[in-house]
Design a protein around this motif. Structure first.
Motif, PDB file in Angstrom:
ATOM      1  N   LEU A 107       0.820  -1.241  -0.022  1.00  0.00           N
ATOM      2  CA  LEU A 107       0.009  -0.076   0.139  1.00  0.00           C
ATOM      3  C   LEU A 107       1.014   1.240  -0.123  1.00  0.00           C
ATOM      4  N   ILE A 108       1.931   1.287   0.728  1.00  0.00           N
ATOM      5  CA  ILE A 108       2.970   2.454   0.618  1.00  0.00           C
ATOM      6  C   ILE A 108       3.485   2.668  -0.590  1.00  0.00           C
ATOM      7  N   LEU A 109       3.959   1.439  -1.226  1.00  0.00           N
ATOM      8  CA  LEU A 109       4.530   1.735  -2.678  1.00  0.00           C
ATOM      9  C   LEU A 109       3.651   2.006  -3.650  1.00  0.00           C
ATOM     10  N   ALA A 110       2.224   1.803  -3.442  1.00  0.00           N
ATOM     11  CA  ALA A 110       1.199   1.863  -4.372  1.00  0.00           C
ATOM     12  C   ALA A 110       0.931   3.519  -4.213  1.00  0.00           C
ATOM     13  N   ALA A 111       0.817   3.866  -3.009  1.00  0.00           N
ATOM     14  CA  ALA A 111       0.524   5.240  -2.844  1.00  0.00           C
ATOM     15  C   ALA A 111       1.468   6.219  -3.254  1.00  0.00           C
ATOM     16  N   GLY A 112       2.889   5.821  -3.132  1.00  0.00           N
ATOM     17  CA  GLY A 112       3.814   6.770  -3.683  1.00  0.00           C
ATOM     18  C   GLY A 112       3.990   6.659  -5.357  1.00  0.00           C
ATOM     19  N   LEU A 113       3.756   5.620  -5.701  1.00  0.00           N
ATOM     20  CA  LEU A 113       3.643   5.466  -7.142  1.00  0.00           C
ATOM     21  C   LEU A 113       2.574   6.141  -7.939  1.00  0.00           C
ATOM     22  N   TYR A 114       1.496   6.255  -7.120  1.00  0.00           N
ATOM     23  CA  TYR A 114       0.181   6.816  -7.569  1.00  0.00           C
ATOM     24  C   TYR A 114       0.411   8.537  -7.617  1.00  0.00           C
ATOM     25  N   GLY A 115       1.236   8.762  -6.600  1.00  0.00           N
ATOM     26  CA  GLY A 115       1.445  10.098  -6.365  1.00  0.00           C
ATOM     27  C   GLY A 115       2.334  10.806  -7.423  1.00  0.00           C
ATOM     28  N   LEU A 116       3.398   9.788  -7.845  1.00  0.00           N
ATOM     29  CA  LEU A 116       4.292  10.257  -8.668  1.00  0.00           C
ATOM     30  C   LEU A 116       3.738  10.373 -10.186  1.00  0.00           C
ATOM     31  N   ALA A 117       2.632   9.254 -10.428  1.00  0.00           N
ATOM     32  CA  ALA A 117       2.031   9.085 -11.782  1.00  0.00           C
ATOM     33  C   ALA A 117       0.899  10.253 -12.053  1.00  0.00           C
TER      34      ALA A 117
END
Length: 66
Positions: free
Chosen positions: A28-38
């Motif tokens: 979830l932490i990685l997905a949140a970070g990747l979503y923010g960057l995307a």
């Protein structure tokens, strides 16, 4: 385009936890970070917003950490 990024984030969490056996919190932490960057956020902005949101969640009375 936001819906596509959100779909990829959800699929990432599902694949990471089921196929790659990553801990759900880490996925979830990685997905949140990747979503923010995307979404076009810079890495410092994404980290700041994640920290702010997590801090508000921990400070709220509804979250219980065991």
């Amino acid at each position: 385009m936001n819906a596509v990024y959100l779909l990829f984030a959800v699929l990432f969490v599902a694949v990471a936890t089921q196929v790659w056996r990553v801990m759900p919190v880490l996925a979830l932490i990685l997905a949140a970070g990747l979503y923010g960057l995307a979404q076009g956020g810079s890495p410092p902005w994404t980290a700041k917003e994640f920290g702010t949101g997590f801090g508000q969640a921990v400070a709220s009375a509804g979250l219980t950490l065991v």
